[in-house]
Design an enzyme around this catalytic site. Sequence first.
Site, PDB file in Angstrom:
ATOM      1  N   GLY A 166      37.000 101.423 -15.815  1.00  0.00           N
ATOM      2  CA  GLY A 166      36.953 101.614 -14.368  1.00  0.00           C
ATOM      3  C   GLY A 166      35.631 102.191 -13.908  1.00  0.00           C
ATOM      4  O   GLY A 166      35.528 102.692 -12.799  1.00  0.00           O
ATOM      5  N   LEU A 167      34.604 102.124 -14.769  1.00  0.00           N
ATOM      6  CA  LEU A 167      33.277 102.593 -14.359  1.00  0.00           C
ATOM      7  C   LEU A 167      32.335 101.413 -14.114  1.00  0.00           C
ATOM      8  O   LEU A 167      31.114 101.549 -14.131  1.00  0.00           O
ATOM      9  CB  LEU A 167      32.698 103.546 -15.412  1.00  0.00           C
ATOM     10  CG  LEU A 167      33.506 104.837 -15.620  1.00  0.00           C
ATOM     11  CD1 LEU A 167      32.890 105.699 -16.710  1.00  0.00           C
ATOM     12  CD2 LEU A 167      33.626 105.636 -14.323  1.00  0.00           C
ATOM     13  N   SER A 168      32.943 100.250 -13.880  1.00  0.00           N
ATOM     14  CA  SER A 168      32.195  99.063 -13.469  1.00  0.00           C
ATOM     15  C   SER A 168      31.189  98.583 -14.497  1.00  0.00           C
ATOM     16  O   SER A 168      30.069  98.196 -14.150  1.00  0.00           O
ATOM     17  CB  SER A 168      31.495  99.293 -12.126  1.00  0.00           C
ATOM     18  OG  SER A 168      32.454  99.452 -11.136  1.00  0.00           O
ATOM     19  N   HIS A 178      40.037 100.932  -2.476  1.00  0.00           N
ATOM     20  CA  HIS A 178      40.802  99.840  -1.865  1.00  0.00           C
ATOM     21  C   HIS A 178      40.499  99.742  -0.364  1.00  0.00           C
ATOM     22  O   HIS A 178      41.378  99.495   0.450  1.00  0.00           O
ATOM     23  CB  HIS A 178      42.302  99.998  -2.144  1.00  0.00           C
ATOM     24  CG  HIS A 178      42.624  99.754  -3.597  1.00  0.00           C
ATOM     25  ND1 HIS A 178      42.764  98.485  -4.110  1.00  0.00           N
ATOM     26  CD2 HIS A 178      42.790 100.610  -4.619  1.00  0.00           C
ATOM     27  CE1 HIS A 178      43.020  98.591  -5.422  1.00  0.00           C
ATOM     28  NE2 HIS A 178      43.030  99.856  -5.749  1.00  0.00           N
ATOM     29  N   GLY A 220      35.940  98.587 -19.741  1.00  0.00           N
ATOM     30  CA  GLY A 220      37.348  98.628 -19.347  1.00  0.00           C
ATOM     31  C   GLY A 220      37.837  99.991 -18.907  1.00  0.00           C
ATOM     32  O   GLY A 220      39.022 100.290 -18.967  1.00  0.00           O
ATOM     33  N   ASP A 243      31.206  97.900  -6.212  1.00  0.00           N
ATOM     34  CA  ASP A 243      30.652  98.186  -7.540  1.00  0.00           C
ATOM     35  C   ASP A 243      29.233  97.648  -7.664  1.00  0.00           C
ATOM     36  O   ASP A 243      28.329  98.313  -8.185  1.00  0.00           O
ATOM     37  CB  ASP A 243      31.536  97.558  -8.635  1.00  0.00           C
ATOM     38  CG  ASP A 243      33.007  97.919  -8.475  1.00  0.00           C
ATOM     39  OD1 ASP A 243      33.299  98.889  -7.734  1.00  0.00           O
ATOM     40  OD2 ASP A 243      33.855  97.229  -9.068  1.00  0.00           O
TER      41      ASP A 243
END
Length: 339
Positions: free
Chosen positions: A93-95, A22, A91, A140
């Site tokens: 979170g590993l892009s 973030h 889905g 990413d």
Amino acid sequence: MRDPKRAVSVRAPGRVNLIGDHTDYQDGFCLPLAIDREVVVHASVDDGTGVVTHSPGFATDVADSIVAALRERGYDVAPADVDVQSTVPAGSGLSSSAAFSVAVALALSTLADRPLAGNELALTAQRAEHIAGVPCGVMDQMASVHGRAGHALLLDCRSLDVRPVPLPPDLAIVVVHSGLPRALAGSAYAERRAACEAAARRLGLATLRDASLAQVADDPFARHVVSENARVLRFVDALERRDTGELGALLDASHESLARDFQVSTPELDVLCEALRAEGAIGARLTGAGFGGCVVALAPTADAPSIAAQAADRYRAATHREPNAFVVAASDGASILEH
Ligand code: GLA
């Protein structure tokens, strides 16, 4: 009919972020690496009417957005047949979606005889996500494009400078999926982003990159961003000095800041990080947007598989969720396999 002379195969990896979450959409610093899980695309020009993708697990409207992003850059995108295969868990979170966008943008731009590369490729893939309604930063896509085997990438998201930082071979990168779908990720991500933009505006700044810790002391969201930027730079310094204790402390502090100040953790992610530390990881943190998905940890290479397995057992017993733990290798960024 397909024209075999007008066909291309490309690959683009997923990523995991070691530290600096973030921060990218506030012009900050982050330290992702491309991983040994990738999307492979075979694309060929055909005499159809548009770009047709065969992509199990990926939304086809994203492919439309990639075509739109290429057209904005002046590309004449020919009708093509695009076949997509992926070893990046979707889905999680590993892009997987950044890897998909980078791979398809690289394939279609290559078929148009002007292969995109470097930051242009990353920005085109990011633009496609924005057109599809996903307000992501650029981390990413930059990781998927610029990845280097054996290295993490220090990204300056303002200048878009990339500095590869060697990873010590005696430390392994453990990724554990919490088994928790990232249900809130979309709406909460946009809310956090807007809160950071409002904080910067209140300070009369374009982004929080130039805010001092003193200026944001009373705003937990902004405080996370400013403190996280400092942690990224200290982490790179600690990597260069091989200061394992400091690396672990910074990972744990990042998780604490994401959980308490930025409020993007969940009880499960907290338990998973605790389990990894208890089993001998030197530090652990949630990685990516939060609200489920994966955590990342550093562990001594020789013990990493057993630490991952035991932490997964401990987590399963505590939460009744099904985790998925694996060790990742830092890999090279997107490339053309055959043209
Ligand atoms: C998602 C976004 C990235 C970044 C992370 C949080 O992965 O796609 O741009 O903002 O969340 O660091």
